[in-house]
Design a protein around this motif. Structure first.
Motif, PDB file in Angstrom:
ATOM      1  N   UNK A 128     -11.710  -6.870   8.932  1.00 18.44           N
ATOM      2  CA  UNK A 128     -10.307  -6.921   9.297  1.00 18.44           C
ATOM      3  C   UNK A 128      -9.390  -6.303   8.279  1.00 18.44           C
ATOM      4  N   UNK A 129      -9.946  -5.716   7.219  1.00 23.48           N
ATOM      5  CA  UNK A 129      -9.107  -5.096   6.197  1.00 23.48           C
ATOM      6  C   UNK A 129      -8.695  -3.699   6.635  1.00 23.48           C
ATOM      7  N   UNK A 130      -7.492  -3.309   6.245  1.00 24.88           N
ATOM      8  CA  UNK A 130      -6.968  -2.010   6.643  1.00 24.88           C
ATOM      9  C   UNK A 130      -7.756  -0.872   6.015  1.00 24.88           C
ATOM     10  N   UNK A 131      -8.005   0.143   6.807  1.00 22.27           N
ATOM     11  CA  UNK A 131      -8.600   1.381   6.314  1.00 22.27           C
ATOM     12  C   UNK A 131      -7.465   2.384   6.173  1.00 22.27           C
ATOM     13  N   UNK A 132      -7.365   2.988   5.000  1.00 23.38           N
ATOM     14  CA  UNK A 132      -6.223   3.848   4.709  1.00 23.38           C
ATOM     15  C   UNK A 132      -6.641   5.289   4.464  1.00 23.38           C
ATOM     16  N   UNK A 133      -5.775   6.179   4.822  1.00 25.49           N
ATOM     17  CA  UNK A 133      -5.939   7.609   4.582  1.00 25.49           C
ATOM     18  C   UNK A 133      -4.924   8.003   3.512  1.00 25.49           C
ATOM     19  N   UNK A 134      -5.407   8.194   2.293  1.00 26.06           N
ATOM     20  CA  UNK A 134      -4.490   8.479   1.186  1.00 26.06           C
ATOM     21  C   UNK A 134      -4.146   9.966   1.061  1.00 26.06           C
ATOM     22  N   UNK A 135      -4.540  10.751   2.069  1.00 27.06           N
ATOM     23  CA  UNK A 135      -4.166  12.168   2.040  1.00 27.06           C
ATOM     24  C   UNK A 135      -2.755  12.395   2.566  1.00 27.06           C
ATOM     25  N   UNK A 136      -2.156  11.368   3.162  1.00 28.34           N
ATOM     26  CA  UNK A 136      -0.824  11.550   3.732  1.00 28.34           C
ATOM     27  C   UNK A 136       0.221  11.545   2.627  1.00 28.34           C
ATOM     28  N   UNK A 137       1.367  12.153   2.857  1.00 28.83           N
ATOM     29  CA  UNK A 137       2.422  12.115   1.828  1.00 28.83           C
ATOM     30  C   UNK A 137       2.988  10.721   1.678  1.00 28.83           C
ATOM     31  N   UNK A 138       3.629  10.472   0.551  1.00 30.28           N
ATOM     32  CA  UNK A 138       4.218   9.161   0.302  1.00 30.28           C
ATOM     33  C   UNK A 138       5.411   8.916   1.220  1.00 30.28           C
ATOM     34  N   UNK A 139       6.284   9.895   1.324  1.00 27.66           N
ATOM     35  CA  UNK A 139       7.468   9.790   2.176  1.00 27.66           C
ATOM     36  C   UNK A 139       7.606  11.061   2.999  1.00 27.66           C
ATOM     37  N   UNK A 140       8.392  10.956   4.055  1.00 29.32           N
ATOM     38  CA  UNK A 140       8.691  12.111   4.890  1.00 29.32           C
ATOM     39  C   UNK A 140      10.192  12.326   4.928  1.00 29.32           C
ATOM     40  N   UNK A 141      10.618  13.551   4.807  1.00 29.31           N
ATOM     41  CA  UNK A 141      12.008  13.942   4.980  1.00 29.31           C
ATOM     42  C   UNK A 141      12.125  14.591   6.355  1.00 29.31           C
TER      43      UNK A 141
END
Length: 504
Positions: free
Chosen positions: A402-415
């Motif tokens: 049940x733990x989240x699987x994350x994709x750390x390739x995404x940017x931190x923020x979006x403009x």
């Protein structure tokens, strides 16, 4: 950053309404809820001490976040953190760093094996986060992204304020922590620096701190307070935008000193106060006067004001007012949104933190767009030139536990540029967290920046639970606990800046 209300009616510390149920032996989720309620209900300290990391103008919210971070050292707080720097004077003189300037965050969990605490690694079968296709700002707007020095020639630390043009960035230089000494500009085209003005404090005033700066067409204005002595006092200063000697315009006390936003016109300093209402004072000095028809209004960026301020976390915005013409733009928030704020041309909002989508539309409800994979953190989502700033979801699913699987390739923020429908990624992300900042101009900032050389580092150790900080009234825990501290390290040489005024 939880920008909820002041916690009235929060449940008792032990998590039950009648105060009879013991805290020990309960699940970690129950403890989290109980401690967060305690943080919301924490008493205010003597004198005047995130939801927001801005001014004392959100004093109570900062106190609540401080309480939550203190509790986080006693209980489980999952995942890496995000250091969000509001730019310059985020703690306003001795209040302590809260989610700003890469402040340390701490988590702790009862002793368990390393394998049981390690976050799962995303696998190809887990898919990609919705934000994985957001291209970096340097690719989308190459002319708008550049690097600037992190320090002045004499070693003073730069704090970005805003952009003055497509190549000029306004910077405050700090001689020491939160002690601003001068304003400079850095030209990203030529690499040259120019000192605009020295920023002296008023004579005979101790513990004086500059609070917020704004750039007008001909002048730069700022105000300062003495936040550590409890006085309701503030003063205003101006300097020519082209450079020159700064001078004090005047001082105010009482309600007029509860400044939450400041600006400058051709002939006056203008500001709004935390309780609502907009004032002006002639640049040549004189008596402050309240502008008629501004009851309940808060300055956004001259001449625009809104009927919500930075304290109004749960209040619905209903209008924008042009203070030069007194034109009123009616605003109607769509149903089901928890956050919704409008500038003169565009509004941004989102539902619950789990919804992971942002709504963009005109104040009249037209031209609606839905942006999946994004969420608003707090209410600081509108930048200069009507751009929106949003956090990007990394979650692509959950594993068998049940733990989240994350994709750390995404940017931190979006403009997001609603005029063109363009999304661009910014900030610095790593598996343990990340950081970014936006300038501390009182008007919506025209720059976003980060230190690419910084890294998020987590260090853990086993400590006695009773030695960890906790809010007053929380029972002293016992036993050993695994204490983890996440900090930003390295960097300090240069900043990557996205200049919104350079976007085509």
């Amino acid at each position: 950053m939880n920008r909820s209300g002041d916690g009235d009616g929060a449940e008792p510390m032990n998590g039950s309404r009648d105060g009879t149920e013991p805290m020990y032996g309960r699940s970690e989720a129950d403890l989290v809820r109980a401690f967060m309620s305690a943080a919301d209900a924490a008493p205010e300290p003597v004198g005047n001490l995130l939801g927001a990391v801005e001014r004392r103008r959100v004093r109570r919210t900062r106190r609540r976040v401080q309480s939550v971070l203190a509790v986080a050292a006693v209980i489980v707080v999952a995942g890496g953190g995000t250091a969000v720097a509001r730019g310059v004077f985020s703690h306003r003189g001795g209040e302590g760093p809260i989610l700003a300037d890469a402040a340390a965050t701490a988590t702790a969990t009862p002793e368990r094996s390393a394998s049981s605490t390690r976050k799962p690694t995303p696998s190809p079968s887990a898919g990609r986060a919705p934000g994985a296709d957001i291209r970096p700002a340097a690719e989308v707007w190459p002319a708008a992204v550049s690097t600037i020095p992190a320090k002045a020639a004499d070693g003073w630390r730069y704090q970005p304020i805003t952009a003055l043009s497509a190549t000029e960035v306004l910077l405050a230089a700090e001689s020491s922590f939160e002690k601003v000494g001068r304003l400079e500009t850095y030209d990203t085209a030529s690499g040259s620096r120019t000192v605009l003005t020295e920023m002296p404090g008023p004579e005979g005033v101790e513990e004086y701190f500059v609070q917020s700066i704004d750039a007008g067409a001909a002048h730069i204005v700022w105000y300062g307070t003495t936040p550590n002595n409890g006085d309701r006092w503030a003063d205003f200063w101006v300097a020519p935008r082209s450079g020159g000697t700064a001078r004090q315009v005047g001082e105010v006390t009482g309600e007029q000193a509860e400044v939450d936003a400041v600006g400058v016109t051709a002939d006056s300093v203008v500001w709004s106060v935390s309780g609502g209402g907009v004032y002006r004072m002639p640049l040549g000095g004189g008596t402050a006067e309240r502008i008629g028809g501004t009851d309940g209004l808060h300055l956004v960026s001259w001449p625009w004001a809104a009927d919500v301020g930075e304290r109004d976390f749960q209040k619905k915005q209903t209008k924008l007012v042009n203070l030069e013409t007194m034109q009123v733009v009616e605003v109607k928030a769509p149903d089901g949104l928890e956050t919704f704020r409008c500038g003169p041309e565009w509004c941004f909002g989102s539902g619950s933190s789990e919804s992971n989508q942002v709504i963009a539309e005109r104040p009249d409800g037209s031209q609606r767009r839905v942006l999946p994979g994004l969420h608003v953190q707090g209410q600081q989502d509108i930048l200069a030139r009507n751009l929106g700033l949003f956090h990007v979801s990394t979650v692509v699913g959950r594993d068998k536990r049940g733990e989240e699987i994350e994709d750390h390739s995404v940017p931190l923020i979006a403009l997001y540029d609603p005029a063109t429908g363009t999304l661009a990624g910014a900030g610095r992300r790593d598996p343990k967290g990340g950081s970014y900042g936006y300038g501390n101009s009182s008007s919506p900032s025209s720059i976003v920046y980060w230190d690419q050389g910084e890294k998020t580092v987590e260090r853990c150790k086993t400590v006695d639970a009773e030695d960890l900080r906790r809010p007053s009234g929380v029972p002293t825990p016992t036993g050993k606990t695994r204490y983890c501290e996440t900090t930003q390290e390295g960097g300090g040489k240069e900043l990557t800046v996205v200049n919104l005024l350079a976007i085509p």
